[in-house]
Design a protein around this motif. Structure first.
Motif, PDB file in Angstrom:
ATOM      1  N   ARG A 132       4.153  -4.848   2.303  1.00  0.00           N
ATOM      2  CA  ARG A 132       3.874  -6.158   2.122  1.00  0.00           C
ATOM      3  C   ARG A 132       2.694  -6.538   2.768  1.00  0.00           C
ATOM      4  N   LYS A 133       2.407  -6.050   4.092  1.00  0.00           N
ATOM      5  CA  LYS A 133       1.182  -6.396   4.737  1.00  0.00           C
ATOM      6  C   LYS A 133      -0.040  -5.981   3.854  1.00  0.00           C
ATOM      7  N   TYR A 134      -0.134  -5.175   3.340  1.00  0.00           N
ATOM      8  CA  TYR A 134      -1.251  -4.672   2.346  1.00  0.00           C
ATOM      9  C   TYR A 134      -1.210  -5.154   0.950  1.00  0.00           C
ATOM     10  N   GLY A 135      -0.288  -6.096   0.773  1.00  0.00           N
ATOM     11  CA  GLY A 135      -0.300  -6.712  -0.572  1.00  0.00           C
ATOM     12  C   GLY A 135       0.707  -6.123  -1.635  1.00  0.00           C
ATOM     13  N   GLY A 136       1.226  -5.242  -1.028  1.00  0.00           N
ATOM     14  CA  GLY A 136       2.407  -4.402  -2.358  1.00  0.00           C
ATOM     15  C   GLY A 136       3.741  -5.411  -2.205  1.00  0.00           C
ATOM     16  N   GLN A 137       3.670  -6.540  -2.657  1.00  0.00           N
ATOM     17  CA  GLN A 137       4.987  -7.322  -2.760  1.00  0.00           C
ATOM     18  C   GLN A 137       6.255  -6.807  -3.522  1.00  0.00           C
ATOM     19  N   ALA A 138       5.828  -6.454  -4.703  1.00  0.00           N
ATOM     20  CA  ALA A 138       6.751  -6.205  -5.481  1.00  0.00           C
ATOM     21  C   ALA A 138       7.431  -4.734  -5.078  1.00  0.00           C
ATOM     22  N   LEU A 139       6.594  -3.820  -4.632  1.00  0.00           N
ATOM     23  CA  LEU A 139       7.010  -2.493  -4.283  1.00  0.00           C
ATOM     24  C   LEU A 139       7.920  -2.857  -2.948  1.00  0.00           C
TER      25      LEU A 139
END
Length: 129
Positions: free
Chosen positions: A24-31
């Motif tokens: 999430r910190k690096y933009g991987g919301q869906a994962l």
């Protein structure tokens, strides 16, 4: 090459949540969301499994101890009775486990190389042991 140790099944949900936080910190919301849902499902499965109760006969088969010994432990209050008086049951989380012989070296090394995906696949196909 250094081998990383895989987390136990009980520690896996927390490990997945830490990984989700990093994603999430690096933009991987869906994962991250998918990983958190997997962690929730695995925790629920572990909880459901731990809440399963066994008759003394089934508990003996599961634990390796005799049903008479388990009955004594329940009567003496060393294991909580998850059933009724005169019809005791034992929750899986309270089952004592007899020590088993150390697995052979080949079996140990195979287990040390399991990925998280392989652990999850094993849980799905065989259930938690």
């Amino acid at each position: 090459m250094t081998r990383t140790r895989q987390p136990s099944i009980r520690k896996l949900p927390a490990a997945w949540r830490r990984q989700a936080k990093t994603l999430r910190k690096y933009g991987g919301q869906a994962l991250a969301t998918a990983l958190e849902r997997c962690a929730d499902e695995l925790e629920g499965t572990i909880q459901e499994r731990d809440d399963t109760t066994y008759s003394l006969t089934d508990a003996a088969r599961e634990s390796g101890y005799s049903s008479a010994h388990l009955g004594r432990l329940v009567r003496d209050g060393k294991i909580p009775n998850a059933g009724r008086p005169n019809a005791p049951r034992i929750a899986r989380r309270h089952l004592p486990r007899k020590a088993r012989a150390e697995p052979r070296l080949a079996e140990k090394s195979r287990r040390g190389h399991l990925s998280n995906a392989q652990i999850v696949q094993s849980i799905i196909s065989k259930g938690i042991e």
